[in-house]
Design a protein around this motif. Sequence first.
Motif, mmCIF file in Angstrom:
data_model
loop_
_atom_site.group_PDB
_atom_site.id
_atom_site.type_symbol
_atom_site.label_atom_id
_atom_site.label_comp_id
_atom_site.label_asym_id
_atom_site.label_seq_id
_atom_site.Cartn_x
_atom_site.Cartn_y
_atom_site.Cartn_z
ATOM 1 N N GLY A 169 0.778 -1.229 0.000
ATOM 2 C CA GLY A 169 0.000 0.000 0.000
ATOM 3 C C GLY A 169 0.808 1.276 0.000
ATOM 4 O O GLY A 169 0.665 2.124 -0.897
ATOM 5 N N PRO A 170 1.679 1.466 0.977
ATOM 6 C CA PRO A 170 2.346 2.765 1.085
ATOM 7 C C PRO A 170 3.257 3.138 -0.077
ATOM 8 O O PRO A 170 3.535 4.309 -0.296
ATOM 9 N N GLY A 171 3.752 2.147 -0.801
ATOM 10 C CA GLY A 171 4.634 2.424 -1.929
ATOM 11 C C GLY A 171 6.094 2.502 -1.572
ATOM 12 O O GLY A 171 6.933 2.827 -2.414
ATOM 13 N N PHE A 172 6.462 2.156 -0.322
ATOM 14 C CA PHE A 172 7.856 2.261 0.086
ATOM 15 C C PHE A 172 8.761 1.335 -0.720
ATOM 16 O O PHE A 172 9.892 1.692 -1.056
ATOM 17 N N PHE A 173 8.270 0.138 -1.023
ATOM 18 C CA PHE A 173 9.074 -0.812 -1.802
ATOM 19 C C PHE A 173 8.810 -0.652 -3.301
ATOM 20 O O PHE A 173 9.716 -0.847 -4.107
ATOM 21 N N ALA A 174 7.587 -0.282 -3.651
ATOM 22 C CA ALA A 174 7.278 -0.030 -5.057
ATOM 23 C C ALA A 174 8.133 1.113 -5.596
ATOM 24 O O ALA A 174 8.594 1.067 -6.747
ATOM 25 N N ALA A 175 8.366 2.126 -4.768
ATOM 26 C CA ALA A 175 9.174 3.264 -5.214
ATOM 27 C C ALA A 175 10.608 2.845 -5.527
ATOM 28 O O ALA A 175 11.270 3.465 -6.360
ATOM 29 N N ARG A 176 11.097 1.814 -4.843
ATOM 30 C CA ARG A 176 12.454 1.322 -5.126
ATOM 31 C C ARG A 176 12.546 0.836 -6.566
ATOM 32 O O ARG A 176 13.480 1.188 -7.293
ATOM 33 N N LEU A 177 11.596 0.011 -7.025
ATOM 34 C CA LEU A 177 11.645 -0.483 -8.393
ATOM 35 C C LEU A 177 11.369 0.648 -9.377
ATOM 36 O O LEU A 177 11.988 0.704 -10.452
ATOM 37 N N TRP A 178 10.464 1.547 -9.023
ATOM 38 C CA TRP A 178 10.217 2.736 -9.862
ATOM 39 C C TRP A 178 11.541 3.468 -10.100
ATOM 40 O O TRP A 178 11.878 3.811 -11.239
ATOM 41 N N TRP A 179 12.287 3.714 -9.010
ATOM 42 C CA TRP A 179 13.549 4.442 -9.147
ATOM 43 C C TRP A 179 14.571 3.639 -9.926
ATOM 44 O O TRP A 179 15.287 4.190 -10.783
ATOM 45 N N LEU A 180 14.683 2.341 -9.641
ATOM 46 C CA LEU A 180 15.671 1.512 -10.342
ATOM 47 C C LEU A 180 15.457 1.552 -11.849
ATOM 48 O O LEU A 180 16.427 1.635 -12.625
ATOM 49 N N LEU A 181 14.211 1.488 -12.276
ATOM 50 C CA LEU A 181 13.928 1.513 -13.711
ATOM 51 C C LEU A 181 14.326 2.859 -14.321
ATOM 52 O O LEU A 181 14.896 2.912 -15.415
ATOM 53 N N ARG A 182 14.049 3.928 -13.624
ATOM 54 C CA ARG A 182 14.458 5.240 -14.120
ATOM 55 C C ARG A 182 15.981 5.375 -14.107
ATOM 56 O O ARG A 182 16.566 6.010 -14.997
ATOM 57 N N TRP A 183 16.617 4.772 -13.117
ATOM 58 C CA TRP A 183 18.082 4.771 -13.039
ATOM 59 C C TRP A 183 18.703 4.139 -14.279
ATOM 60 O O TRP A 183 19.745 4.592 -14.770
ATOM 61 N N VAL A 184 18.060 3.087 -14.794
ATOM 62 C CA VAL A 184 18.588 2.408 -15.984
ATOM 63 C C VAL A 184 17.922 2.926 -17.261
ATOM 64 O O VAL A 184 17.942 2.280 -18.287
ATOM 65 N N ARG A 185 17.310 4.115 -17.164
ATOM 66 C CA ARG A 185 16.787 4.875 -18.304
ATOM 67 C C ARG A 185 15.522 4.277 -18.913
ATOM 68 O O ARG A 185 15.263 4.440 -20.116
ATOM 69 N N HIS A 186 14.727 3.610 -18.076
ATOM 70 C CA HIS A 186 13.405 3.155 -18.514
ATOM 71 C C HIS A 186 12.368 3.967 -17.739
ATOM 72 O O HIS A 186 12.041 3.656 -16.593
ATOM 73 N N ASP A 187 11.867 5.030 -18.370
ATOM 74 C CA ASP A 187 10.993 5.968 -17.679
ATOM 75 C C ASP A 187 9.512 5.596 -17.744
ATOM 76 O O ASP A 187 8.682 6.244 -17.095
ATOM 77 N N GLN A 188 9.189 4.567 -18.511
ATOM 78 C CA GLN A 188 7.787 4.166 -18.619
ATOM 79 C C GLN A 188 7.417 3.262 -17.436
ATOM 80 O O GLN A 188 7.283 2.043 -17.572
ATOM 81 N N VAL A 189 7.282 3.881 -16.285
ATOM 82 C CA VAL A 189 6.984 3.129 -15.064
ATOM 83 C C VAL A 189 6.124 3.999 -14.163
ATOM 84 O O VAL A 189 6.355 5.204 -14.025
ATOM 85 N N ARG A 190 5.129 3.386 -13.549
ATOM 86 C CA ARG A 190 4.245 4.092 -12.635
ATOM 87 C C ARG A 190 3.983 3.216 -11.415
ATOM 88 O O ARG A 190 4.055 1.982 -11.479
ATOM 89 N N VAL A 191 3.673 3.876 -10.310
ATOM 90 C CA VAL A 191 3.393 3.197 -9.047
ATOM 91 C C VAL A 191 1.890 3.222 -8.802
ATOM 92 O O VAL A 191 1.238 4.266 -8.986
ATOM 93 N N LEU A 192 1.345 2.089 -8.388
ATOM 94 C CA LEU A 192 -0.085 2.011 -8.103
ATOM 95 C C LEU A 192 -0.397 2.811 -6.849
ATOM 96 O O LEU A 192 0.102 2.502 -5.761
ATOM 97 N N ASN A 193 -1.210 3.841 -6.991
ATOM 98 C CA ASN A 193 -1.555 4.706 -5.873
ATOM 99 C C ASN A 193 -2.396 3.940 -4.849
ATOM 100 O O ASN A 193 -3.489 3.487 -5.161
ATOM 101 N N GLY A 194 -1.856 3.793 -3.645
ATOM 102 C CA GLY A 194 -2.570 3.040 -2.612
ATOM 103 C C GLY A 194 -2.237 1.572 -2.589
ATOM 104 O O GLY A 194 -2.630 0.860 -1.657
ATOM 105 N N GLY A 195 -1.541 1.096 -3.622
ATOM 106 C CA GLY A 195 -1.101 -0.299 -3.658
ATOM 107 C C GLY A 195 -2.219 -1.312 -3.584
ATOM 108 O O GLY A 195 -3.372 -1.049 -3.953
ATOM 109 N N LEU A 196 -1.865 -2.487 -3.100
ATOM 110 C CA LEU A 196 -2.830 -3.580 -3.049
ATOM 111 C C LEU A 196 -3.977 -3.258 -2.089
ATOM 112 O O LEU A 196 -5.105 -3.704 -2.299
#
Length: 280
Positions: free
Chosen positions: A96-123
């Motif tokens: 829910g909070p996105g604390f771990f989802a944000a890690r993968l969001w950032w990692l993808l942007r770090w490797v130049r894949h910007d087409q990534v979004r985080v589910l607001n509110g999570g599961l």
Amino acid sequence: MSQLISVAELAERLDEPGLRLFDVRFYLDRPEQGRLDFNAGHISGARYLHLNDDLSDPIIPGASGRHPLPNSAHFQACLRRNGVDSDSMVVVYDEGPGFFAARLWWLLRWVRHDQVRVLNGGLAAWKAAKLPLSSETPRPLTEGNISVRPDPYKVIDAQTILRRLDENSMQLLDARAPERFRGAVEPIDPIAGHIPGAANLPCAANLDGKGLWLSPKALRLRFAPWVNSKKTLVCYCGSGVTACHSILAAVEAGLAEPVLYAGSWSEWITQPGRPVATGE
């Protein structure tokens, strides 16, 4: 473009062939619980990635933080194994909070894949909307073709921070809870406190009472002291995971993307010569 996606939009887009959905639920005190929870029920089509096994490199005792960035070749292999192409739209969620989802969001942007979004509110938000879960094993996918190229400008190391501590060109933002920042308590790492000069901006306050992300306007107010600043914002936390939540918040608020100190507090304290501050 918002870095978030609502449960309603995701529900409409689940059948899109180019969508890649990842469940990254994780609990620091129970590292395998996230995988067990995924097997018991997940959003249809999701694949599970583990913080320690897939999104981090092994710890180097006495040298690294608790969640070092993954080796780029290993990360690329992981993404390809899970069907990620160079043009895939990736959606990430956790409990829910996105604390771990944000890690993968950032990692993808770090490797130049910007087409990534985080589910607001999570599961939690997905369940609250009474949307269905699946316990089926994800179907095999054709290996993806993504090529990763880490962007060195998205990260900063401890040596550079130490050298720039007395400069006025950098502002450290600590994403941990206030009591950990002050050094009043430290439930995880062996030394309490924070990096001198850091400001405390707890990532939990990026969310409202329902566990949804604040509006861009409200997030911008959280970053108000630095909205017009020319300083480089550097985010850190305990191990480089929840700092990504702060980076996402800044981007969502319309600020320039802060830099990540990936080693964070758990790496900083491995060297006795690095200064430590306590209190406000």
